[in-house]
Design a protein around this motif. Structure first.
Motif, PDB file in Angstrom:
ATOM      1  N   LYS A 290       0.841  -1.194   0.000  1.00 44.42           N
ATOM      2  CA  LYS A 290       0.000   0.000   0.000  1.00 44.42           C
ATOM      3  C   LYS A 290       0.873   1.239   0.000  1.00 44.42           C
ATOM      4  O   LYS A 290       1.954   1.249   0.580  1.00 44.42           O
ATOM      5  CB  LYS A 290      -0.899   0.021   1.237  1.00 44.42           C
ATOM      6  N   GLU A 291       0.379   2.293  -0.647  1.00 48.63           N
ATOM      7  CA  GLU A 291       1.107   3.555  -0.642  1.00 48.63           C
ATOM      8  C   GLU A 291       1.123   4.087   0.785  1.00 48.63           C
ATOM      9  O   GLU A 291       0.081   4.120   1.460  1.00 48.63           O
ATOM     10  CB  GLU A 291       0.435   4.558  -1.583  1.00 48.63           C
ATOM     11  N   PRO A 292       2.286   4.486   1.273  1.00 47.89           N
ATOM     12  CA  PRO A 292       2.355   4.949   2.665  1.00 47.89           C
ATOM     13  C   PRO A 292       1.610   6.269   2.852  1.00 47.89           C
ATOM     14  O   PRO A 292       1.540   7.098   1.941  1.00 47.89           O
ATOM     15  CB  PRO A 292       3.861   5.124   2.901  1.00 47.89           C
TER      16      PRO A 292
ATOM     17  N   TYR B  11       7.526   2.734  -2.672  1.00 50.25           N
ATOM     18  CA  TYR B  11       6.972   4.057  -2.961  1.00 50.25           C
ATOM     19  C   TYR B  11       8.051   4.957  -3.584  1.00 50.25           C
ATOM     20  O   TYR B  11       7.810   5.611  -4.600  1.00 50.25           O
ATOM     21  CB  TYR B  11       6.424   4.678  -1.670  1.00 50.25           C
TER      22      TYR B  11
ATOM     23  N   ARG C 132       8.932   3.981  -7.180  1.00 52.43           N
ATOM     24  CA  ARG C 132       7.886   4.399  -8.114  1.00 52.43           C
ATOM     25  C   ARG C 132       7.916   5.900  -8.351  1.00 52.43           C
ATOM     26  O   ARG C 132       7.653   6.361  -9.466  1.00 52.43           O
ATOM     27  CB  ARG C 132       6.519   3.987  -7.587  1.00 52.43           C
ATOM     28  N   LYS C 133       8.221   6.689  -7.337  1.00 54.06           N
ATOM     29  CA  LYS C 133       8.252   8.144  -7.468  1.00 54.06           C
ATOM     30  C   LYS C 133       9.498   8.629  -8.201  1.00 54.06           C
ATOM     31  O   LYS C 133       9.444   9.610  -8.939  1.00 54.06           O
ATOM     32  CB  LYS C 133       8.177   8.827  -6.087  1.00 54.06           C
TER      33      LYS C 133
ATOM     34  N   GLY D 156       7.086  -0.512   2.987  1.00 53.86           N
ATOM     35  CA  GLY D 156       6.424   0.069   1.837  1.00 53.86           C
ATOM     36  C   GLY D 156       7.031   1.362   1.332  1.00 53.86           C
ATOM     37  O   GLY D 156       6.746   1.789   0.217  1.00 53.86           O
ATOM     38  N   LEU D 157       7.868   1.997   2.119  1.00 46.27           N
ATOM     39  CA  LEU D 157       8.439   3.267   1.706  1.00 46.27           C
ATOM     40  C   LEU D 157       9.432   3.102   0.551  1.00 46.27           C
ATOM     41  O   LEU D 157       9.491   3.932  -0.351  1.00 46.27           O
ATOM     42  CB  LEU D 157       9.101   3.972   2.891  1.00 46.27           C
TER      43      LEU D 157
END
Length: 135
Positions: free
Chosen positions: A89-91, A108, A111-112, A104-105
């Protein structure tokens, strides 16, 4: 495209980051973008070492880093446990630090920082491909 094999241990992260920086500099990326590429590669390799190879002491991480026209393509291949990136899940970055979920970071950030992040798993192992266009 040359392939590099690194022992899947945290002490080799500097060498992976250096490889990414060298190829990116040769491809004309800015220092700011090179830092982002190194961070994404560091997160990816760290996740492989920590999760795919958890409890395995003699594992290998296979890395390629290649310029193709105006983009860099970084691949990491391993033979560890598979992973489902859609399960991450997106944090919630606005939540208080004490209330944030652990993990999850890294996904994230990848992806960013990258234009595309693709993961696939097969019987022969896992393949992560990250690409970034030169600005």
């Amino acid at each position: 495209m040359p392939a590099y094999t690194f022992p899947a241990r945290f002490e080799y992260l500097d060498e992976i980051r250096d490889l990414v920086a060298e190829i990116a500099r040769g491809g004309g990326f800015s220092e700011k973008t090179i830092y982002s590429l190194q961070l994404a590669a560091d997160e990816a390799a760290s996740n492989i070492i920590e999760h795919a190879y958890e409890g395995v002491s003699d594992a290998a991480l296979y890395v390629t880093c290649d310029m193709q026209v105006d983009q860099i393509i970084i691949t990491m291949r391993d033979t560890g446990r598979s992973f489902n990136p859609t399960s991450v899940k997106e944090p919630n970055l606005k939540a208080d630090l004490t209330e944030r979920q652990i993990g999850g970071l890294g996904v994230y950030l990848m992806r960013k920082l990258m234009d595309s992040v693709h993961y696939e798993s097969s019987k022969s192992g896992n393949l992560l491909t990250m690409t970034k266009r030169r600005e």
